[in-house]
Design a protein around this motif. Structure first.
Motif, short mmCIF file in Angstrom:
data_model
loop_
_atom_site.label_atom_id
_atom_site.label_comp_id
_atom_site.label_asym_id
_atom_site.label_seq_id
_atom_site.Cartn_x
_atom_site.Cartn_y
_atom_site.Cartn_z
N SER A 54 -8.25 -3.06 -1.58
CA SER A 54 -8.28 -1.57 -2.28
C SER A 54 -7.15 -0.81 -2.00
O SER A 54 -6.47 -0.68 -0.87
N GLY A 55 -6.56 -0.37 -2.88
CA GLY A 55 -5.29 0.63 -2.73
C GLY A 55 -5.06 1.73 -3.69
O GLY A 55 -6.14 1.97 -4.69
N ASN A 56 -3.98 2.21 -3.77
CA ASN A 56 -3.67 3.17 -4.71
C ASN A 56 -2.27 2.62 -5.37
O ASN A 56 -1.35 2.64 -4.71
N ARG A 57 -2.12 2.52 -6.63
CA ARG A 57 -0.91 2.22 -7.28
C ARG A 57 0.23 2.93 -7.06
O ARG A 57 1.59 2.70 -7.39
N ASN A 58 0.06 4.24 -6.72
CA ASN A 58 1.13 5.26 -6.52
C ASN A 58 2.23 4.70 -5.32
O ASN A 58 3.17 5.19 -5.15
N PHE A 59 1.42 3.74 -4.52
CA PHE A 59 2.22 3.15 -3.38
C PHE A 59 3.06 2.08 -3.57
O PHE A 59 3.73 1.47 -2.99
N ASN A 60 3.13 1.90 -5.19
CA ASN A 60 4.34 0.81 -5.60
C ASN A 60 4.23 -0.45 -4.92
O ASN A 60 3.10 -1.28 -4.94
N ASN A 61 5.31 -0.94 -4.36
CA ASN A 61 5.29 -2.13 -3.61
C ASN A 61 4.41 -2.24 -2.48
O ASN A 61 4.11 -3.43 -2.14
N GLN A 62 3.92 -1.11 -2.20
CA GLN A 62 2.99 -1.14 -0.80
C GLN A 62 1.47 -1.37 -1.42
O GLN A 62 0.56 -1.47 -0.50
N TYR A 63 1.14 -1.61 -2.89
CA TYR A 63 -0.34 -1.62 -3.36
C TYR A 63 -0.75 -2.75 -2.65
O TYR A 63 -0.51 -3.75 -2.80
N CYS A 64 -2.11 -2.66 -1.80
CA CYS A 64 -2.88 -3.51 -1.50
C CYS A 64 -2.16 -4.33 -0.69
O CYS A 64 -2.42 -5.50 -0.08
N LEU A 65 -1.01 -3.83 0.19
CA LEU A 65 -0.20 -4.91 0.94
C LEU A 65 -0.84 -5.45 2.13
O LEU A 65 -0.75 -6.73 2.38
N THR A 66 -1.75 -4.68 2.77
CA THR A 66 -2.50 -5.19 3.86
C THR A 66 -3.35 -6.50 3.52
O THR A 66 -3.15 -7.43 4.28
N ALA A 67 -4.03 -6.32 2.60
CA ALA A 67 -4.70 -7.50 2.05
C ALA A 67 -4.05 -8.65 1.85
O ALA A 67 -4.34 -9.82 2.34
N LYS A 68 -2.78 -8.59 1.19
CA LYS A 68 -1.69 -9.54 0.99
C LYS A 68 -1.32 -10.46 2.24
O LYS A 68 -1.04 -11.55 2.50
N GLN A 69 -1.09 -9.48 3.18
CA GLN A 69 -0.61 -10.02 4.46
C GLN A 69 -1.53 -10.68 5.26
O GLN A 69 -1.37 -11.66 5.86
N TYR A 70 -2.73 -10.35 5.25
CA TYR A 70 -3.99 -11.06 5.67
C TYR A 70 -4.04 -12.42 5.28
O TYR A 70 -4.42 -13.19 5.86
N SER A 71 -4.06 -12.28 3.76
CA SER A 71 -4.23 -13.68 3.03
C SER A 71 -3.13 -14.61 3.53
O SER A 71 -3.34 -15.77 3.74
#
Ligand SMILES: Cc1cc2nc3c(=O)[nH]c(=O)nc-3n(C[C@H](O)[C@H](O)[C@H](O)COP(=O)(O)O)c2cc1C
Length: 150
Positions: free
Chosen positions: A97-114
């Motif tokens: 979950s996140g906020n698209r205003n963060f552009n490249n960082q959108y939901c980045l932590t979940a992607k990193q966990y994956s």
């Protein structure tokens, strides 16, 4: 009656709202949910014996998420919980979950966990998520749970 276990963290309440509404939606399909809210655990960990989905917001401090500033500041207790007792082996996927205003960082932590733990990124939603996010992600979660084998 079947069951879904959701492990999540929510700091400002958006993910908690999504989890509650997802659970209400699933209850109509005779699916009960076990909700493990990491924020309430005060850094305690324990083994989760059954398969579960993780739901995680991103909180990064500054930067652009590509070459600078992907330092996670607030959600590390979920990381510790998933890593401890080999819990990650029972995680059949993660939703960001996140906020698209963060552009490249959108939901980045979940992607990193994956990437790090080796379970799939099943999807994402913004802020509290819409009803169509709930319908869309519920179907994806249930399919991933059905196909999961350790
Ligand atoms: C300090 C701060 C940093 C954030 N950083 C990001 C980010 O890097 N990427 C992103 O997609 N969302 C970011 N967000 C948005 C949150 O992930 C979003 O509001 C989320 O819904 C919060 O979930 P919660 O209310 O369950 O804690 C940030 C929010 C705050 C307050």
């Amino acid at each position: 009656m079947s069951q879904l276990t959701i492990v999540f963290i929510s700091l400002s309440g958006n993910t908690l709202s999504f989890v509650k509404r997802l659970s209400d939606y699933l209850a109509f399909q005779n699916i009960t949910t076990r909700q493990i809210n990491i924020k309430e655990l005060d850094h305690q960990t324990f083994p989760v014996e059954e398969p579960f989905v993780a739901i995680l917001p991103t909180y990064l401090e500054g930067g652009n998420g590509v070459d600078t500033g992907d330092v996670e500041i607030l959600t590390n207790p979920l990381d510790d919980f998933i890593a401890s007792h080999d819990n990650y082996r029972n995680c059949f996927g993660i939703i960001g979950s996140g906020n698209r205003n963060f552009n490249n960082q959108y939901c980045l932590t979940a992607k990193q966990y994956s990437k790090r733990f080796g379970f799939p990124m099943l999807g994402d939603f913004e802020l509290r998520g819409t009803i169509s996010d709930i319908e869309r992600l519920a179907a994806i979660i249930l399919e991933a749970q059905a196909n999961f084998s350790k």
